[in-house]
Design an enzyme around this catalytic site. Structure first.
Site, short mmCIF file in Angstrom:
data_model
loop_
_atom_site.label_atom_id
_atom_site.label_comp_id
_atom_site.label_asym_id
_atom_site.label_seq_id
_atom_site.Cartn_x
_atom_site.Cartn_y
_atom_site.Cartn_z
N ARG A 46 0.85 -1.20 0.00
CA ARG A 46 0.00 0.00 0.00
C ARG A 46 0.88 1.25 0.00
O ARG A 46 0.64 2.20 -0.72
CB ARG A 46 -0.97 0.02 1.19
CG ARG A 46 -1.69 1.37 1.29
CD ARG A 46 -2.92 1.40 2.20
NE ARG A 46 -2.90 0.52 3.32
CZ ARG A 46 -2.16 0.68 4.42
NH1 ARG A 46 -1.37 1.73 4.55
NH2 ARG A 46 -2.22 -0.21 5.39
N TYR A 98 -16.99 16.12 -15.54
CA TYR A 98 -17.30 14.69 -15.57
C TYR A 98 -18.35 14.38 -14.49
O TYR A 98 -18.24 14.86 -13.35
CB TYR A 98 -16.00 13.91 -15.31
CG TYR A 98 -16.21 12.43 -15.15
CD1 TYR A 98 -16.56 11.64 -16.24
CD2 TYR A 98 -16.08 11.80 -13.92
CE1 TYR A 98 -16.77 10.29 -16.11
CE2 TYR A 98 -16.28 10.44 -13.77
CZ TYR A 98 -16.63 9.69 -14.87
OH TYR A 98 -16.84 8.35 -14.73
N ASP A 170 -7.92 18.27 -14.66
CA ASP A 170 -8.19 16.91 -15.10
C ASP A 170 -7.81 16.84 -16.58
O ASP A 170 -8.49 17.40 -17.43
CB ASP A 170 -9.68 16.59 -14.88
CG ASP A 170 -10.05 15.17 -15.30
OD1 ASP A 170 -9.32 14.58 -16.13
OD2 ASP A 170 -11.08 14.66 -14.81
N LYS A 195 -8.73 5.66 -19.27
CA LYS A 195 -9.06 6.16 -20.60
C LYS A 195 -7.83 6.08 -21.51
O LYS A 195 -7.37 5.00 -21.77
CB LYS A 195 -9.65 7.56 -20.49
CG LYS A 195 -10.69 7.72 -19.34
CD LYS A 195 -11.96 6.94 -19.57
CE LYS A 195 -12.88 6.87 -18.35
NZ LYS A 195 -13.20 8.12 -17.69
C1 LIG Z 1 -13.64 8.60 -16.40
C2 LIG Z 1 -13.28 9.96 -15.96
C3 LIG Z 1 -13.02 10.23 -14.60
C4 LIG Z 1 -13.17 9.18 -13.51
O1 LIG Z 1 -12.21 8.18 -13.62
P1 LIG Z 1 -12.46 6.65 -13.18
O2 LIG Z 1 -11.19 5.99 -13.57
O3 LIG Z 1 -13.66 6.16 -13.92
O4 LIG Z 1 -12.68 6.68 -11.70
C5 LIG Z 1 -12.64 11.53 -14.26
N1 LIG Z 1 -12.55 12.50 -15.19
C6 LIG Z 1 -12.78 12.27 -16.50
C7 LIG Z 1 -12.65 13.39 -17.48
C8 LIG Z 1 -13.17 11.00 -16.93
O5 LIG Z 1 -13.43 10.79 -18.22
#
Ligand SMILES: *Cc1c(COP(=O)(O)O)cnc(C)c1O
Length: 380
Positions: A46, A98, A170, A195
């Site tokens: 961890r 998001y 982000d 992603k």
């Molecule tokens: C999918 C996504 C998230 C969240 O991420 P997870 O891996 O699904 O927890 C946050 N911001 C954006 C822009 C996303 O597309």
């Protein structure tokens, strides 16, 4: 060194023990100590794991930050970042977020004393006004989801820092192949590595990349204290994805351009949102701020939901599914899928109509994607 080279080599020399060119997947929860508290740098997975450490170094390098931290999901990364702020801290966020981020802010953290305000960051004035009151952090996405709006990262960072607030971006949609927020003044970059960084729709993961040493140390402490860490195997998958990120983003961009042009040329489409089109209201900013326009776009069918249904039924290459950023093309109907939790009135006010579709253009042959969309439009 340049991006594509760094994505393959940064933080990843051959394994010193065996010469393996890929980092081994260290499936070990704990590490032997030669005497109490005498370790080789690892204690418990961890707190730290050798496979994760390589991913974290690589993430820091590609985003141009000092400290990289890997998490079990994008939201795990965000939740850990929010733990940094004492209750009553105020966070000024972009108004097109998001859905899961919005849910975490509004339906969870607000009860525990964080305050959130949402502003349009495509213009300077609303953010400047919001920052007249004390704020701990400005939080944004650019391009936004699903409307592909952009914020000027340099200008947002300047305004935020003048007000004494941190800036977190982000960067999931653009990826460091196309946009590096830390170079433009951001303090923290967040990713859903699920992603584009993973890139193959086979792993859930998240990351934070931080510039300031002290903030990095604090977040490393929180990463261990909160414990939303990824498995070593998931770290390996993200590392493998990262190596091809540069060429994939070029291919995603080529696909999106082909699809955007078909959509823009159709009478059945009322609006196309793609920063690479000269018709995009922030095309000039996209050219300045990004090294490519990416694989995401959205478009509205003039026939509303009935047309959407016919269009989706006729597609053969695009798959109807949530998520994005994988090698395969996906399509999403925000109003009924990813953004269904946003109340209808607010959705419509934000421009998310029932005719809107979001395209994650994969790396198939762009001509096949263009044909697929053209054929489906003829049936819509
Ligand atoms: C999918 C996504 C998230 C969240 O991420 P997870 O891996 O699904 O927890 C946050 N911001 C954006 C822009 C996303 O597309």
């Amino acid at each position: 060194m340049r991006f594509r080279t760094r994505a393959i080599h940064a933080g990843q020399p051959p394994d010193p023990l065996t010469g393996a060119v890929n980092v081994p997947v260290y499936l070990s929860s704990t590490f032997a100590q030669s005497a109490p508290n005498r370790t080789k740098g690892y204690v418990y997975s961890r707190s730290g794991n050798p496979t994760r450490a390589v991913l974290e170094r690589a993430l820091a390098e590609v985003e141009g930050g000092r400290t990289g931290l890997a998490f079990s999901s994008g939201l795990g990364a965000l939740a850990t970042l929010l733990e940094h702020f004492p209750s009553k801290s105020r966070i000024v966020a972009i108004d097109d977020l998001y859905g899961g981020t919005w849910r975490l802010f509004e339906h969870h953290q607000r009860q525990f004393g964080l305050e959130f305000d949402y502003v349009d960051m495509t213009r300077t004035e609303p953010l400047a006004r919001a920052l007249e009151r004390p704020a701990a952090m400005v939080y944004l996405e650019s391009p936004t989801n699903p409307l592909m709006r952009l914020a000027d990262l340099t200008r947002v960072a300047r305004l935020a820092h003048r007000a004494g607030a941190l800036v977190a971006v982000d960067n999931t949609f653009a990826t460091p192949a196309l946009q590096r927020p830390i170079e433009r003044g951001a303090d923290v970059v967040l990713h859903s590595t699920t992603k584009y960084l993973g890139g193959h729709s086979d792993v859930i993961g998240g990351a934070l990349i931080v510039q300031d040493r002290e903030l990095g140390e604090r977040l490393l402490w929180l990463q261990n204290a909160v414990g939303a860490v990824p498995s070593p195997f998931d770290c390996f998958l993200v590392l493998r994805g990262l190596k091809t990120l540069g060429i994939r983003m070029d291919a995603h961009t080529e696909s999106a351009r082909a699809v955007a042009e078909v959509l823009a040329g159709s009478r059945k489409v009322s609006e196309v949102h793609y920063p690479g089109l000269t018709s995009h209201p922030q095309h000039a900013l996209a050219r300045r701020q990004m090294d490519g326009y990416g694989g995401m776009l959205s478009a509205s069918l003039s026939g509303g939901f009935p047309a959407v249904r016919r269009f989706l039924k006729a597609l053969e290459v695009f798959t109807l599914a949530e998520s994005l950023g994988g090698v395969e093309s996906l399509i999403d109907h925000p109003a009924k899928m990813t953004h269904a939790s946003v109340p209808r009135a607010e959705r419509v006010a934000r421009g998310i109509s029932d005719g809107l579709l979001r395209f994650s253009c994969g790396i198939e042959d762009p001509a096949d994607l263009a044909d697929d969309v053209r054929r489906a439009l003829s049936r819509a």
